[in-house]
Write a protein that holds these residues in place. Structure first.
Motif, PDB file in Angstrom:
ATOM      1  N   PHE A 174       0.905  -1.258   0.076  1.00  0.00           N
ATOM      2  CA  PHE A 174      -0.232  -0.102  -0.013  1.00  0.00           C
ATOM      3  C   PHE A 174       0.872   1.253  -0.110  1.00  0.00           C
ATOM      4  O   PHE A 174       0.608   2.376  -0.601  1.00  0.00           O
ATOM      5  CB  PHE A 174      -1.089  -0.188   1.414  1.00  0.00           C
ATOM      6  N   MET A 175       1.637   1.214   0.752  1.00  0.00           N
ATOM      7  CA  MET A 175       2.856   2.424   0.970  1.00  0.00           C
ATOM      8  C   MET A 175       3.517   2.539  -0.476  1.00  0.00           C
ATOM      9  O   MET A 175       3.730   3.582  -0.692  1.00  0.00           O
ATOM     10  CB  MET A 175       3.706   2.281   2.256  1.00  0.00           C
ATOM     11  N   ARG A 176       3.947   1.503  -0.964  1.00  0.00           N
ATOM     12  CA  ARG A 176       4.640   1.347  -2.310  1.00  0.00           C
ATOM     13  C   ARG A 176       3.790   2.175  -3.448  1.00  0.00           C
ATOM     14  O   ARG A 176       4.203   3.119  -4.282  1.00  0.00           O
ATOM     15  CB  ARG A 176       4.927   0.366  -2.824  1.00  0.00           C
ATOM     16  N   ALA A 177       2.516   1.864  -3.399  1.00  0.00           N
ATOM     17  CA  ALA A 177       1.800   2.710  -4.120  1.00  0.00           C
ATOM     18  C   ALA A 177       1.320   4.167  -3.992  1.00  0.00           C
ATOM     19  O   ALA A 177       1.301   4.787  -4.994  1.00  0.00           O
ATOM     20  CB  ALA A 177       0.302   1.778  -4.213  1.00  0.00           C
ATOM     21  N   LYS A 178       1.223   4.305  -2.584  1.00  0.00           N
ATOM     22  CA  LYS A 178       1.264   5.800  -2.347  1.00  0.00           C
ATOM     23  C   LYS A 178       2.294   6.553  -2.831  1.00  0.00           C
ATOM     24  O   LYS A 178       2.355   7.724  -3.182  1.00  0.00           O
ATOM     25  CB  LYS A 178       1.017   5.915  -0.710  1.00  0.00           C
ATOM     26  N   ARG A 179       3.532   6.006  -2.584  1.00  0.00           N
ATOM     27  CA  ARG A 179       4.881   6.593  -3.112  1.00  0.00           C
ATOM     28  C   ARG A 179       4.809   6.897  -4.577  1.00  0.00           C
ATOM     29  O   ARG A 179       5.136   8.023  -4.796  1.00  0.00           O
ATOM     30  CB  ARG A 179       6.115   5.967  -2.613  1.00  0.00           C
ATOM     31  N   LEU A 180       4.605   5.831  -5.277  1.00  0.00           N
ATOM     32  CA  LEU A 180       4.397   6.037  -6.650  1.00  0.00           C
ATOM     33  C   LEU A 180       3.377   6.812  -7.181  1.00  0.00           C
ATOM     34  O   LEU A 180       3.607   7.871  -8.263  1.00  0.00           O
ATOM     35  CB  LEU A 180       4.253   4.556  -7.379  1.00  0.00           C
ATOM     36  N   THR A 181       2.128   6.859  -6.795  1.00  0.00           N
ATOM     37  CA  THR A 181       1.245   7.831  -7.351  1.00  0.00           C
ATOM     38  C   THR A 181       1.553   9.151  -6.793  1.00  0.00           C
ATOM     39  O   THR A 181       1.073  10.268  -7.710  1.00  0.00           O
ATOM     40  CB  THR A 181      -0.173   7.428  -6.571  1.00  0.00           C
ATOM     41  N   ARG A 182       2.295   9.442  -5.695  1.00  0.00           N
ATOM     42  CA  ARG A 182       2.775  10.832  -5.072  1.00  0.00           C
ATOM     43  C   ARG A 182       3.590  11.339  -6.248  1.00  0.00           C
ATOM     44  O   ARG A 182       3.559  12.413  -6.758  1.00  0.00           O
ATOM     45  CB  ARG A 182       3.081  10.858  -3.854  1.00  0.00           C
ATOM     46  N   LEU A 183       4.675  10.566  -6.481  1.00  0.00           N
ATOM     47  CA  LEU A 183       5.585  11.108  -7.590  1.00  0.00           C
ATOM     48  C   LEU A 183       4.760  11.359  -8.902  1.00  0.00           C
ATOM     49  O   LEU A 183       5.227  12.223  -9.821  1.00  0.00           O
ATOM     50  CB  LEU A 183       6.543   9.980  -7.855  1.00  0.00           C
ATOM     51  N   TYR A 184       3.847  10.555  -9.163  1.00  0.00           N
ATOM     52  CA  TYR A 184       3.139  10.564 -10.511  1.00  0.00           C
ATOM     53  C   TYR A 184       2.274  11.963 -10.697  1.00  0.00           C
ATOM     54  O   TYR A 184       2.460  12.621 -11.414  1.00  0.00           O
ATOM     55  CB  TYR A 184       2.121   9.174 -10.978  1.00  0.00           C
ATOM     56  N   ASN A 185       1.497  12.063  -9.558  1.00  0.00           N
ATOM     57  CA  ASN A 185       0.737  13.226  -9.428  1.00  0.00           C
ATOM     58  C   ASN A 185       1.594  14.467  -9.112  1.00  0.00           C
ATOM     59  O   ASN A 185       0.976  15.598  -9.300  1.00  0.00           O
ATOM     60  CB  ASN A 185      -0.277  13.001  -8.271  1.00  0.00           C
ATOM     61  N   SER A 186       3.100  14.494  -9.002  1.00  0.00           N
ATOM     62  CA  SER A 186       3.624  15.547  -8.789  1.00  0.00           C
ATOM     63  C   SER A 186       4.336  15.955 -10.037  1.00  0.00           C
ATOM     64  O   SER A 186       5.218  17.229 -10.224  1.00  0.00           O
ATOM     65  CB  SER A 186       4.749  15.508  -7.592  1.00  0.00           C
ATOM     66  N   THR A 187       4.199  15.023 -11.296  1.00  0.00           N
ATOM     67  CA  THR A 187       4.903  15.384 -12.595  1.00  0.00           C
ATOM     68  C   THR A 187       4.316  16.712 -13.192  1.00  0.00           C
ATOM     69  O   THR A 187       3.121  16.936 -13.050  1.00  0.00           O
ATOM     70  CB  THR A 187       4.994  14.141 -13.367  1.00  0.00           C
ATOM     71  N   THR A 188       5.031  16.999 -14.149  1.00  0.00           N
ATOM     72  CA  THR A 188       4.447  18.131 -15.039  1.00  0.00           C
ATOM     73  C   THR A 188       4.495  17.477 -16.497  1.00  0.00           C
ATOM     74  O   THR A 188       4.945  16.437 -16.910  1.00  0.00           O
ATOM     75  CB  THR A 188       5.647  19.353 -15.284  1.00  0.00           C
ATOM     76  N   GLU A 189       3.827  18.385 -17.274  1.00  0.00           N
ATOM     77  CA  GLU A 189       3.360  17.958 -18.601  1.00  0.00           C
ATOM     78  C   GLU A 189       4.494  17.704 -19.489  1.00  0.00           C
ATOM     79  O   GLU A 189       4.553  17.056 -20.569  1.00  0.00           O
ATOM     80  CB  GLU A 189       2.528  18.845 -19.439  1.00  0.00           C
ATOM     81  N   GLU A 190       5.788  18.243 -19.037  1.00  0.00           N
ATOM     82  CA  GLU A 190       6.993  18.109 -19.683  1.00  0.00           C
ATOM     83  C   GLU A 190       8.037  16.787 -19.489  1.00  0.00           C
ATOM     84  O   GLU A 190       8.848  16.264 -20.131  1.00  0.00           O
ATOM     85  CB  GLU A 190       7.969  19.185 -19.486  1.00  0.00           C
ATOM     86  N   GLN A 191       7.048  15.719 -18.555  1.00  0.00           N
ATOM     87  CA  GLN A 191       7.908  14.589 -18.074  1.00  0.00           C
ATOM     88  C   GLN A 191       6.921  13.592 -18.631  1.00  0.00           C
ATOM     89  O   GLN A 191       6.742  12.562 -17.847  1.00  0.00           O
ATOM     90  CB  GLN A 191       7.879  14.883 -16.538  1.00  0.00           C
ATOM     91  N   MET A 192       6.263  13.478 -19.733  1.00  0.00           N
ATOM     92  CA  MET A 192       5.824  12.376 -20.295  1.00  0.00           C
ATOM     93  C   MET A 192       6.304  10.879 -20.206  1.00  0.00           C
ATOM     94  O   MET A 192       5.703   9.939 -19.690  1.00  0.00           O
ATOM     95  CB  MET A 192       5.278  12.605 -21.769  1.00  0.00           C
ATOM     96  N   ASP A 193       7.736  10.824 -20.317  1.00  0.00           N
ATOM     97  CA  ASP A 193       8.308   9.790 -20.586  1.00  0.00           C
ATOM     98  C   ASP A 193       8.372   9.184 -18.978  1.00  0.00           C
ATOM     99  O   ASP A 193       8.436   7.787 -18.713  1.00  0.00           O
ATOM    100  CB  ASP A 193       9.787   9.722 -21.079  1.00  0.00           C
ATOM    101  N   TYR A 194       8.758  10.050 -18.018  1.00  0.00           N
ATOM    102  CA  TYR A 194       8.793   9.440 -16.609  1.00  0.00           C
ATOM    103  C   TYR A 194       7.277   9.200 -16.199  1.00  0.00           C
ATOM    104  O   TYR A 194       7.413   8.288 -15.271  1.00  0.00           O
ATOM    105  CB  TYR A 194       9.371  10.876 -15.662  1.00  0.00           C
ATOM    106  N   ARG A 195       6.397  10.026 -16.537  1.00  0.00           N
ATOM    107  CA  ARG A 195       5.191   9.303 -16.271  1.00  0.00           C
ATOM    108  C   ARG A 195       4.869   7.860 -16.525  1.00  0.00           C
ATOM    109  O   ARG A 195       4.343   7.129 -16.021  1.00  0.00           O
ATOM    110  CB  ARG A 195       4.030  10.266 -16.934  1.00  0.00           C
ATOM    111  N   ALA A 196       5.246   7.787 -17.956  1.00  0.00           N
ATOM    112  CA  ALA A 196       4.951   6.228 -18.548  1.00  0.00           C
ATOM    113  C   ALA A 196       5.900   5.247 -17.689  1.00  0.00           C
ATOM    114  O   ALA A 196       5.347   4.440 -17.279  1.00  0.00           O
ATOM    115  CB  ALA A 196       5.396   6.063 -19.917  1.00  0.00           C
ATOM    116  N   GLN A 197       7.124   5.613 -17.106  1.00  0.00           N
ATOM    117  CA  GLN A 197       8.048   4.902 -16.421  1.00  0.00           C
ATOM    118  C   GLN A 197       7.245   4.537 -14.970  1.00  0.00           C
ATOM    119  O   GLN A 197       7.262   3.281 -14.646  1.00  0.00           O
ATOM    120  CB  GLN A 197       9.275   5.624 -16.315  1.00  0.00           C
ATOM    121  N   LEU A 198       6.717   5.419 -14.314  1.00  0.00           N
ATOM    122  CA  LEU A 198       6.150   5.281 -13.188  1.00  0.00           C
ATOM    123  C   LEU A 198       4.808   4.426 -13.240  1.00  0.00           C
ATOM    124  O   LEU A 198       4.677   3.509 -12.371  1.00  0.00           O
ATOM    125  CB  LEU A 198       5.644   6.675 -12.527  1.00  0.00           C
ATOM    126  N   LEU A 199       4.028   4.652 -14.325  1.00  0.00           N
ATOM    127  CA  LEU A 199       2.985   3.670 -14.464  1.00  0.00           C
ATOM    128  C   LEU A 199       3.123   2.177 -14.682  1.00  0.00           C
ATOM    129  O   LEU A 199       2.595   1.406 -14.055  1.00  0.00           O
ATOM    130  CB  LEU A 199       1.939   4.196 -15.706  1.00  0.00           C
TER     131      LEU A 199
END
Length: 204
Positions: free
Chosen positions: A24-49
């Motif tokens: 559960f905490m792993r998912a919270k960390r990854l979704t927090r990172l995802y939700n703090s990304t910007t529109e310039e970080q599309m590759d990073y978003r895909a990596q996190l998902l």
């Protein structure tokens, strides 16, 4: 059986053990990172998902913000898009096919709680799997409840609450969600004509 094994097999379980808390905490960390990304970080978003989910296609996009419980119980096919404020409560498996598009605030809930108040107060809960086929469009503010299966080539109208299975090849909507009609040859002809008009407009 462990609490995780009980959870994934759709039996009563307790959510607070060490293994489930860690995931559960792993998912919270990854979704927090995802939700703090910007529109310039599309590759990073895909990596996190791809790190978050059990399986994905190559082409997927979820508009932040996104929430889930574990992520590891979510499998997504090719060419997936979810608009803003998507929530997937994945205490059981959520399987999504190819070419699936969601409007804003689509929520998938696999979690359930006992109807009996005394048992419910023990914190025991359960889950029911959700399955969504390929070529599915789900309108905004739709809720998909535990245990539901949605077939292929389906359109769900916005604001629906899906409490029962929806067969393939239909338009469905409402609270509770019900089949309105089949998708037919007239639909194909009409929308292919609209596509041709679009292509003609682009050539002009």
């Amino acid at each position: 059986m462990t609490e995780k094994e009980l959870m994934l097999s759709e039996q009563l379980y307790l959510a607070g053990d060490e293994e489930l808390t860690r995931e559960f905490m792993r998912a919270k960390r990854l979704t927090r990172l995802y939700n703090s990304t910007t529109e310039e970080q599309m590759d990073y978003r895909a990596q996190l998902l791809k790190e978050l989910f059990a399986k994905t296609g190559e082409n997927l996009h979820i508009e932040p913000t996104f929430r889930c419980d574990y992520g590891t119980n979510i499998s997504i096919g090719e060419n997936f898009y979810a608009n803003y404020d998507c929530i997937i409560v994945d205490v059981c498996s959520v399987t999504i096919g190819d070419n699936v598009f969601w409007g804003p605030r689509v929520c998938v809930y696999t979690a359930g709680h006992p109807i009996d108040a005394k048992v419910r107060s023990t914190q025991l809960e359960f889950g029911r799997k959700v399955s969504i086929g390929s070529d599915v469009w789900i309108g905004g503010n739709t809720v998909i409840n535990p245990g539901v299966s949605i077939g292929d080539n389906v359109v769900i109208g916005s604001g629906s609450v899906v409490t029962k299975d929806i067969p393939s090849g239909v338009i469905a909507a409402g609270c509770p969600c019900k089949v309105l009609r089949k998708i037919n040859e007239d639909d194909r002809i009409y929308w292919e004509e609209q596509e041709q008009k679009y292509k003609a407009n682009k050539r002009d």
